[in-house]
Write a protein that holds these residues in place. Structure first.
Motif, PDB file in Angstrom:
ATOM      1  N   MET A   1       3.574   5.364  -9.065  1.00 28.12           N
ATOM      2  CA  MET A   1       3.624   5.638  -7.637  1.00 28.12           C
ATOM      3  C   MET A   1       2.589   4.795  -6.899  1.00 28.12           C
ATOM      4  O   MET A   1       1.484   4.568  -7.399  1.00 28.12           O
ATOM      5  CB  MET A   1       3.374   7.127  -7.382  1.00 28.12           C
ATOM      6  CG  MET A   1       4.482   8.024  -7.921  1.00 28.12           C
ATOM      7  SD  MET A   1       6.040   7.775  -7.026  1.00 28.12           S
ATOM      8  CE  MET A   1       7.210   8.541  -8.164  1.00 28.12           C
ATOM      9  N   PHE A   2       2.960   4.365  -5.669  1.00 28.48           N
ATOM     10  CA  PHE A   2       2.122   3.456  -4.898  1.00 28.48           C
ATOM     11  C   PHE A   2       1.744   4.022  -3.543  1.00 28.48           C
ATOM     12  O   PHE A   2       2.504   4.787  -2.934  1.00 28.48           O
ATOM     13  CB  PHE A   2       2.848   2.124  -4.679  1.00 28.48           C
ATOM     14  CG  PHE A   2       2.867   1.231  -5.878  1.00 28.48           C
ATOM     15  CD1 PHE A   2       1.900   0.261  -6.052  1.00 28.48           C
ATOM     16  CD2 PHE A   2       3.847   1.374  -6.843  1.00 28.48           C
ATOM     17  CE1 PHE A   2       1.905  -0.564  -7.161  1.00 28.48           C
ATOM     18  CE2 PHE A   2       3.872   0.558  -7.959  1.00 28.48           C
ATOM     19  CZ  PHE A   2       2.894  -0.419  -8.115  1.00 28.48           C
ATOM     20  N   SER A   3       0.585   3.612  -3.084  1.00 29.84           N
ATOM     21  CA  SER A   3       0.152   3.884  -1.725  1.00 29.84           C
ATOM     22  C   SER A   3      -0.374   2.578  -1.139  1.00 29.84           C
ATOM     23  O   SER A   3      -0.681   1.637  -1.875  1.00 29.84           O
ATOM     24  CB  SER A   3      -0.939   4.960  -1.710  1.00 29.84           C
ATOM     25  OG  SER A   3      -1.341   5.236  -0.381  1.00 29.84           O
ATOM     26  N   TYR A   4      -0.466   2.529   0.194  1.00 32.15           N
ATOM     27  CA  TYR A   4      -0.893   1.312   0.883  1.00 32.15           C
ATOM     28  C   TYR A   4      -1.958   1.663   1.906  1.00 32.15           C
ATOM     29  O   TYR A   4      -1.888   2.698   2.569  1.00 32.15           O
ATOM     30  CB  TYR A   4       0.307   0.660   1.575  1.00 32.15           C
ATOM     31  CG  TYR A   4      -0.041  -0.527   2.460  1.00 32.15           C
ATOM     32  CD1 TYR A   4      -0.187  -1.802   1.920  1.00 32.15           C
ATOM     33  CD2 TYR A   4      -0.220  -0.356   3.832  1.00 32.15           C
ATOM     34  CE1 TYR A   4      -0.503  -2.884   2.725  1.00 32.15           C
ATOM     35  CE2 TYR A   4      -0.530  -1.439   4.642  1.00 32.15           C
ATOM     36  CZ  TYR A   4      -0.669  -2.700   4.089  1.00 32.15           C
ATOM     37  OH  TYR A   4      -0.985  -3.769   4.891  1.00 32.15           O
ATOM     38  N   ALA A   5      -2.943   0.806   2.019  1.00 31.44           N
ATOM     39  CA  ALA A   5      -3.991   0.996   3.018  1.00 31.44           C
ATOM     40  C   ALA A   5      -4.254  -0.322   3.723  1.00 31.44           C
ATOM     41  O   ALA A   5      -4.344  -1.373   3.079  1.00 31.44           O
ATOM     42  CB  ALA A   5      -5.273   1.512   2.375  1.00 31.44           C
ATOM     43  N   SER A   6      -4.345  -0.267   5.026  1.00 33.72           N
ATOM     44  CA  SER A   6      -4.711  -1.433   5.824  1.00 33.72           C
ATOM     45  C   SER A   6      -5.975  -1.056   6.574  1.00 33.72           C
ATOM     46  O   SER A   6      -5.946  -0.540   7.687  1.00 33.72           O
ATOM     47  CB  SER A   6      -3.588  -1.797   6.796  1.00 33.72           C
ATOM     48  OG  SER A   6      -3.961  -2.877   7.610  1.00 33.72           O
ATOM     49  N   ALA A   7      -7.108  -1.264   5.924  1.00 38.05           N
ATOM     50  CA  ALA A   7      -8.391  -0.822   6.489  1.00 38.05           C
ATOM     51  C   ALA A   7      -9.497  -1.667   5.903  1.00 38.05           C
ATOM     52  O   ALA A   7      -9.296  -2.475   4.999  1.00 38.05           O
ATOM     53  CB  ALA A   7      -8.621   0.662   6.165  1.00 38.05           C
ATOM     54  N   ALA A   8     -10.690  -1.457   6.457  1.00 35.59           N
ATOM     55  CA  ALA A   8     -11.851  -2.214   5.987  1.00 35.59           C
ATOM     56  C   ALA A   8     -12.252  -1.737   4.601  1.00 35.59           C
ATOM     57  O   ALA A   8     -12.589  -0.572   4.405  1.00 35.59           O
ATOM     58  CB  ALA A   8     -13.017  -2.052   6.967  1.00 35.59           C
ATOM     59  N   LEU A   9     -12.205  -2.646   3.636  1.00 32.12           N
ATOM     60  CA  LEU A   9     -12.651  -2.348   2.278  1.00 32.12           C
ATOM     61  C   LEU A   9     -14.113  -2.783   2.175  1.00 32.12           C
ATOM     62  O   LEU A   9     -14.421  -3.970   2.240  1.00 32.12           O
ATOM     63  CB  LEU A   9     -11.793  -3.098   1.260  1.00 32.12           C
ATOM     64  CG  LEU A   9     -12.027  -2.790  -0.219  1.00 32.12           C
ATOM     65  CD1 LEU A   9     -11.577  -1.372  -0.533  1.00 32.12           C
ATOM     66  CD2 LEU A   9     -11.284  -3.783  -1.095  1.00 32.12           C
TER      67      LEU A   9
ATOM     68  N   ILE B   1      -4.179  -2.667  -1.067  1.00 30.92           N
ATOM     69  CA  ILE B   1      -5.174  -2.603   0.011  1.00 30.92           C
ATOM     70  C   ILE B   1      -5.218  -3.956   0.714  1.00 30.92           C
ATOM     71  O   ILE B   1      -5.564  -4.975   0.096  1.00 30.92           O
ATOM     72  CB  ILE B   1      -6.572  -2.258  -0.548  1.00 30.92           C
ATOM     73  CG1 ILE B   1      -6.503  -0.991  -1.404  1.00 30.92           C
ATOM     74  CG2 ILE B   1      -7.572  -2.082   0.591  1.00 30.92           C
ATOM     75  CD1 ILE B   1      -7.759  -0.736  -2.206  1.00 30.92           C
ATOM     76  N   ALA B   2      -4.844  -3.978   1.987  1.00 29.29           N
ATOM     77  CA  ALA B   2      -4.857  -5.204   2.782  1.00 29.29           C
ATOM     78  C   ALA B   2      -6.118  -5.236   3.634  1.00 29.29           C
ATOM     79  O   ALA B   2      -6.411  -4.282   4.355  1.00 29.29           O
ATOM     80  CB  ALA B   2      -3.621  -5.274   3.671  1.00 29.29           C
ATOM     81  N   THR B   3      -6.855  -6.321   3.538  1.00 30.65           N
ATOM     82  CA  THR B   3      -8.081  -6.449   4.320  1.00 30.65           C
ATOM     83  C   THR B   3      -8.483  -7.911   4.390  1.00 30.65           C
ATOM     84  O   THR B   3      -8.376  -8.649   3.404  1.00 30.65           O
ATOM     85  CB  THR B   3      -9.227  -5.625   3.713  1.00 30.65           C
ATOM     86  OG1 THR B   3     -10.411  -5.798   4.491  1.00 30.65           O
ATOM     87  CG2 THR B   3      -9.512  -6.031   2.277  1.00 30.65           C
ATOM     88  N   ASP B   4      -8.931  -8.354   5.572  1.00 28.24           N
ATOM     89  CA  ASP B   4      -9.424  -9.723   5.771  1.00 28.24           C
ATOM     90  C   ASP B   4      -8.441 -10.783   5.273  1.00 28.24           C
ATOM     91  O   ASP B   4      -8.794 -11.701   4.529  1.00 28.24           O
ATOM     92  CB  ASP B   4     -10.782  -9.922   5.063  1.00 28.24           C
ATOM     93  CG  ASP B   4     -11.856  -9.007   5.634  1.00 28.24           C
ATOM     94  OD1 ASP B   4     -11.781  -8.702   6.838  1.00 28.24           O
ATOM     95  OD2 ASP B   4     -12.741  -8.604   4.869  1.00 28.24           O
TER      96      ASP B   4
END
Length: 340
Positions: A99-107, A132-135
């Motif tokens: 199972m997957f989750s996604y985050a677009s936030a400052a890591l 995790i998407a960041t920068d």
């Protein structure tokens, strides 16, 4: 969409969540059992083409299925997993099972401790993998490497840290990264609308059963006005969600950014109002651990602005309109009327 899929998934989710007590925290083992059963059912791959083992339905046809996570209060990120698996197939990204989750936030990366922390991770304390998407980058993180800093009681978010060296950087081109973001936002909106529909259903049933002064409270005009307002808002949220997926005749095509922004603004704008009215009609019982309403209003409030507040998305919509041919809003609106 053939209702056989909708009926089958609804029956599965109803079975998996039927034994959950509203006031009891679900255990990690129970989450794992639910994840395994959903994975074995094949529904996590429903947006894949038939040749790849999926159902081959479009994103628009899958709206009702994605909403069921919120409607049935499923304790794993089903909708996120469905869209991420479809996205990975479309862009030839190799992802592990689970199972997957996604985050677009400052890591936040701590060079001294050699760790990376995400303070608001959707199902971060329970999901198998996170993107995790960041920068302008995207990382893949795994559950076996994570350290849970804080899991909020009854909530769906957690603060999680990983050893920096355990994060796998994915080489994504710009369109793939944008598609991943758009699909993840859409999945979160579907979960939110599903929770809204269930909260409205609970409110309607409770108002019809609760007696006051010798008659159901649903017979009082003030309560009827409140119920009709919730019905209007829930219908508008569902319409906005469907419109965001209208142009998607292919399951692996991400929603249009402008239509998605409109849907996100609409749903985030009315979310608190729906939850507030639901609790106002229920009274004190609505916040009790023994009654399920708080599970759905928590989802509504927590998910509404996970990818930005209503103000943020309103600004995005306005900027898009004003950048169109460098016109004013009035010129864009009158031009659209002339074209019609």
């Amino acid at each position: 969409m053939d209702t056989l899929l909708e009926d089958a998934l609804g029956e599965l989710f109803g079975h998996l969540t039927s034994g959950a007590s509203p006031g009891r925290q679900i255990t990690a083992e129970q989450r794992r059992e639910i994840s395994n059963e959903i994975d074995a059912s094949g529904f996590a791959d429903l947006l894949l083409p038939q040749a790849a083992g999926g159902s081959g339905i479009s994103l628009y046809e899958a709206v009702a299925l994605l909403k069921m996570e919120g409607y049935h209060n499923v304790p794993i990120p089903f909708a996120q997993t469905v869209v991420i698996r479809a996205w990975a197939h479309a862009h030839s990204v190799d992802l592990p099972d689970g199972m997957f989750s996604y985050a677009s936030a400052a890591l936040q990366v701590d060079a001294q401790a050699r760790s990376a922390t995400l303070h608001k991770a959707w199902h971060g304390h329970s999901v198998d993998h996170m993107l995790i998407a960041t920068d302008q980058q995207c990382f893949l993180a795994h559950s076996q490497d994570r350290r849970i800093l804080q899991a909020y009681h009854g909530g769906l978010f957690a603060a999680v840290a990983w050893p920096a060296q355990s994060l796998t950087r994915l080489d994504l081109h710009e369109q793939a990264a944008q598609d991943l973001f758009n699909l993840s936002v859409f999945a979160m909106l579907a979960v939110t609308v599903g929770a809204m529909e269930k909260a409205f259903e609970l409110t309607l049933d409770y108002a019809a059963q609760r007696q006051q002064f010798g008659r159901p409270v649903s017979k009082f005009q003030a309560v009827q006005h409140q119920i009709s307002e919730v019905a209007e808002h829930v219908c508008a949220a569902d319409m906005a969600l469907q419109m965001a997926a209208t142009n998607n005749d292919n399951a692996v095509t991400a929603p249009n950014s402008q239509q998605l922004a409109i849907a996100q603004f609409q749903i985030a704008h009315i979310a608190d109002r729906i939850a507030d009215i639901a609790h106002a009609i229920h009274g004190a019982i609505g916040i009790s651990q023994e009654y399920p309403l708080h599970q759905y209003t928590r989802r509504i409030r927590e998910c509404k602005s996970c990818f930005g507040s209503a103000q943020y998305w309103a600004a995005e919509i306005g900027q898009h309109i004003l950048n169109k041919n460098n016109d004013t809003l009035f010129a864009v609106l009158t031009s659209a009327l002339d074209e019609q």
